[in-house]
Design a protein around this motif. Structure first.
Motif, PDB file in Angstrom:
ATOM      1  N   THR A  86      -0.373   9.581   0.204  1.00 27.35           N
ATOM      2  CA  THR A  86       1.189  11.027   0.375  1.00 27.35           C
ATOM      3  C   THR A  86       1.077  11.165   1.633  1.00 27.35           C
ATOM      4  O   THR A  86       0.883   9.413   2.082  1.00 27.35           O
ATOM      5  CB  THR A  86      -0.146  12.454   1.778  1.00 27.35           C
ATOM      6  N   HIS A  87       2.340  11.266   2.582  1.00 28.22           N
ATOM      7  CA  HIS A  87       2.693  10.891   3.888  1.00 28.22           C
ATOM      8  C   HIS A  87       2.104  12.007   5.144  1.00 28.22           C
ATOM      9  O   HIS A  87       1.733  12.699   4.920  1.00 28.22           O
ATOM     10  CB  HIS A  87       4.266  11.616   3.471  1.00 28.22           C
ATOM     11  N   LEU A  88       2.406  11.229   6.426  1.00 29.38           N
ATOM     12  CA  LEU A  88       1.854  11.657   7.028  1.00 29.38           C
ATOM     13  C   LEU A  88       2.297  11.606   9.017  1.00 29.38           C
ATOM     14  O   LEU A  88       2.491  10.323   8.773  1.00 29.38           O
ATOM     15  CB  LEU A  88      -0.360  11.683   7.138  1.00 29.38           C
TER      16      LEU A  88
ATOM     17  N   THR B  77       5.781  -1.310   1.900  1.00 31.26           N
ATOM     18  CA  THR B  77       6.954  -1.803   1.929  1.00 31.26           C
ATOM     19  C   THR B  77       8.288  -0.232   2.029  1.00 31.26           C
ATOM     20  O   THR B  77       9.127  -0.008   2.791  1.00 31.26           O
ATOM     21  CB  THR B  77       7.508  -2.367   0.981  1.00 31.26           C
ATOM     22  N   ASP B  78       7.090   1.055   1.392  1.00 28.38           N
ATOM     23  CA  ASP B  78       8.139   2.271   1.540  1.00 28.38           C
ATOM     24  C   ASP B  78       8.992   1.900   1.016  1.00 28.38           C
ATOM     25  O   ASP B  78      10.522   2.912   1.289  1.00 28.38           O
ATOM     26  CB  ASP B  78       8.488   2.757   2.854  1.00 28.38           C
ATOM     27  N   THR B  79       9.930   1.206   0.130  1.00 29.44           N
ATOM     28  CA  THR B  79      11.640   1.315  -0.498  1.00 29.44           C
ATOM     29  C   THR B  79      11.095   2.511  -1.226  1.00 29.44           C
ATOM     30  O   THR B  79      10.162   2.897  -1.600  1.00 29.44           O
ATOM     31  CB  THR B  79      11.421  -0.003  -0.952  1.00 29.44           C
TER      32      THR B  79
ATOM     33  N   CYS C 160       0.862  -1.165  -0.134  1.00 29.71           N
ATOM     34  CA  CYS C 160      -0.108  -0.007   0.215  1.00 29.71           C
ATOM     35  C   CYS C 160       0.798   1.413  -0.123  1.00 29.71           C
ATOM     36  O   CYS C 160       0.175   2.408   0.258  1.00 29.71           O
ATOM     37  CB  CYS C 160      -0.510  -0.314   1.616  1.00 29.71           C
ATOM     38  N   HIS C 161       1.573   1.335  -0.136  1.00 31.42           N
ATOM     39  CA  HIS C 161       2.985   1.870   0.024  1.00 31.42           C
ATOM     40  C   HIS C 161       4.899   1.929  -0.759  1.00 31.42           C
ATOM     41  O   HIS C 161       5.303   1.230   0.576  1.00 31.42           O
ATOM     42  CB  HIS C 161       3.174   3.291   1.035  1.00 31.42           C
ATOM     43  N   VAL C 162       4.956   2.395  -1.252  1.00 28.87           N
ATOM     44  CA  VAL C 162       5.439   2.018  -1.779  1.00 28.87           C
ATOM     45  C   VAL C 162       6.548   3.235  -2.968  1.00 28.87           C
ATOM     46  O   VAL C 162       6.024   4.001  -4.396  1.00 28.87           O
ATOM     47  CB  VAL C 162       6.238   1.161  -2.777  1.00 28.87           C
ATOM     48  N   HIS C 163       7.800   3.390  -3.557  1.00 31.03           N
ATOM     49  CA  HIS C 163       8.794   3.984  -4.725  1.00 31.03           C
ATOM     50  C   HIS C 163       9.368   4.283  -5.326  1.00 31.03           C
ATOM     51  O   HIS C 163      10.181   3.251  -5.157  1.00 31.03           O
ATOM     52  CB  HIS C 163       9.503   5.274  -3.638  1.00 31.03           C
ATOM     53  N   TYR C 164       9.228   3.506  -6.519  1.00 34.46           N
ATOM     54  CA  TYR C 164       9.465   2.790  -7.708  1.00 34.46           C
ATOM     55  C   TYR C 164      10.530   3.395  -7.804  1.00 34.46           C
ATOM     56  O   TYR C 164      12.219   2.784  -8.504  1.00 34.46           O
ATOM     57  CB  TYR C 164       8.930   2.448  -8.479  1.00 34.46           C
TER      58      TYR C 164
ATOM     59  N   ALA D 120       0.669   7.254   4.621  1.00 34.84           N
ATOM     60  CA  ALA D 120       1.550   6.981   4.723  1.00 34.84           C
ATOM     61  C   ALA D 120       2.755   6.903   5.957  1.00 34.84           C
ATOM     62  O   ALA D 120       2.364   8.259   6.158  1.00 34.84           O
ATOM     63  CB  ALA D 120       2.999   6.188   4.185  1.00 34.84           C
ATOM     64  N   HIS D 121       2.851   5.879   6.886  1.00 35.63           N
ATOM     65  CA  HIS D 121       2.817   6.168   8.098  1.00 35.63           C
ATOM     66  C   HIS D 121       2.851   6.288   9.597  1.00 35.63           C
ATOM     67  O   HIS D 121       2.147   5.505  10.986  1.00 35.63           O
ATOM     68  CB  HIS D 121       4.149   6.938   7.815  1.00 35.63           C
ATOM     69  N   CYS D 122       2.535   7.674   9.778  1.00 37.38           N
ATOM     70  CA  CYS D 122       0.889   8.125  10.731  1.00 37.38           C
ATOM     71  C   CYS D 122       1.209   7.171  12.225  1.00 37.38           C
ATOM     72  O   CYS D 122       0.052   7.327  13.010  1.00 37.38           O
ATOM     73  CB  CYS D 122      -0.758   6.948  10.280  1.00 37.38           C
TER      74      CYS D 122
END
Ligand code: GUN
Ligand code: ZN
Length: 437
Positions: free
Chosen positions: A233-235, A323-325, A78-82, A272-274
């Motif tokens: 987005t990130h939070l 994974t947020d890689t 549910c959250h990753v940066h290719y 993402a994160h929270c």
């Protein structure tokens, strides 16, 4: 069921019907120790015990039998940066320095479409190698980085969500857009890709510190004009970041309030994160149907903190794993479970194997509002699945000899498993990856 397009897979099979924390563990899943998954034209036709299903299937059909293996629905990230694939494992920094020193210089290179194509293809193949069939991904500020990603996803027939980064301040000039260009390019991408086959678009303001009021206003406008696209987005990842947001948006009561102020919360909004949120903020996420991507390998690697999964459960907020890689250190949802378990141990709440495998499959699908099409093996769902090998390493095989209960077996598989445990990955009922022996 006499049909040329039927495919039959036999193995141990597990899938979830509900959140173990809501339904109770025993009611939340179906497990077949000798199961059969029947696929027709890329969709699930039936799932159940082999002794019930096999006698009713045409005898001449081949049965693909995976011995000592477990079939699960494809993993959902549910959250990753290719574009951060090349900077996994960058030493020594927490979020804001990590962005400046490692992330931004790398993302700059994605103005080159050839670079974007090469990394997008490698990245998606890496997801398949890890059993992941769907992801909510962030590209870079460059429009072409999204084109490259969706083109590669379409070739692989994967269900994917992606979006162009919106970022008009507090980053190097070479990576900035403007509220107007960000809006126009996002709109063009939505028209080009959203709803085409298995692809969906996410409006993607990077995070509040890199977006002006005007840019967040434009992001809200995009959501109003295209109500079924996503917001990603990130939070509240890092304490310095949270403090910075308070300085940048003094009129808002907190970080989540910034996004709320600009109309960015909703059923298709994923944060993402929270980590650094209070109970009222969790309640607002629940009220608006917004979802959280819990990214334990990243949270530990960047020293960001320990996500409060129990609070998310109590407040009934949708949660999936990310994974947020490249801040995350593994593409594997199994390794993500491993680290998630440790973060929750440190909070005093050991995460069960069933709950964590739920989060990696149906939980992710619910968070992304995709549980009508993926996430489990209910008939009619798209047949994305992963075949995990209980004997993939000597230690795993040895350790499993001591496991009699299903929960123990699944826990050991999740903690010791990684890409080596993935024997095959199927997309729409077709083999998309097979491990070499
Ligand atoms: N916050 C803003 N951008 C990023 C990013 O690229 N990675 C992570 N982990 N957090 C962010
Ligand atoms: Zn991220």
């Amino acid at each position: 069921m006499g049909d040329d397009h039927l495919k039959i897979y036999r193995a141990e099979i597990l899938h979830f019907l509900d959140d173990p924390a809501i339904a109770g563990e025993a009611e939340s899943y179906q497990y077949f120790s000798d199961g059969v998954l029947v696929v027709k034209n890329g969709r699930v036709e039936a799932v159940g015990p082999s002794h019930e299903l096999l006698p009713n299937l045409p005898a001449e059909l081949e049965v693909v039998h995976y011995r000592d293996c477990l079939i699960l629905p494809g993993f959902i990230d549910c959250h990753v940066h290719y574009p951060q694939t090349e900077i996994v494992a960058a030493y020594g920094a927490q979020l804001l320095d990590w962005l400046e020193n490692y992330t931004f210089p790398t993302e700059r290179e994605f103005s080159d479409p050839n670079k974007a194509r090469r990394v997008a293809e490698l990245f998606l193949d890496e997801l398949l190698r890890n059993g992941t069939t769907t992801a909510l991904a962030i590209a870079t500020v460059h429009e072409t980085s999204v084109d490259a990603y969706f083109t590669a996803a379409r070739t692989r027939r994967m269900r994917m969500i992606c979006g162009k980064v919106l970022m008009d301040r507090n980053a190097p000039d070479y990576l900035l857009d403007t509220p107007e260009t960000g809006y126009r390019e996002s709109k063009a991408l939505i028209e080009r890709w959203h709803g085409k086959g298995r692809l969906s678009y996410a409006v993607t303001p990077r995070f509040a510190p890199t977006c002006s009021d005007e840019q967040l206003t434009r992001a809200g406008q995009l959501l109003r004009e295209h109500p079924d696209v996503y917001l990603h987005t990130h939070l509240a990842e890092n304490l310095d970041e949270v403090k910075w947001v308070k300085e940048l948006f003094p009129m808002c009561s907190g970080y989540l309030d910034v996004y709320d102020h600009f109309g960015l919360l909703g059923r298709h909004s994923i944060f993402a994160h929270c980590i650094h949120l209070n109970a009222a903020e969790f309640a607002l996420l629940h009220k608006t149907g917004s979802g959280i991507a819990f990214c334990p390998t990243s949270n530990l690697f960047l020293g960001s903190g320990l996500f409060n999964l129990t609070r998310a459960e109590n407040k009934k907020v949708n949660v999936g794993f990310g994974t947020d890689t490249g801040a995350g250190t593994s593409f594997s949802l199994l390794q993500t479970i491993n680290e998630a378990y440790k973060t929750q141990q440190l909070r005093g709440h050991p995460l069960s194997a069933l709950k964590s495998l739920y989060l990696a499959t149906l939980g992710g699908a619910r968070t992304l509002d995709l549980d009508g099409v993926i996430g489990n093996f209910e008939p009619g769902k798209e047949a994305d699945f992963v075949v995990l090998d209980y004997r993939s390493t000597p230690i795993l095989a040895l350790r499993l000899e001591r496991c009699n209960r299903l929960a123990d077996k699944l826990f050991v598989l999740a903690i010791l498993g990684d890409d080596r445990a993935v024997k095959a990955t199927y997309v729409l009922g077709k083999e998309a990856y097979r491990r070499g022996n």
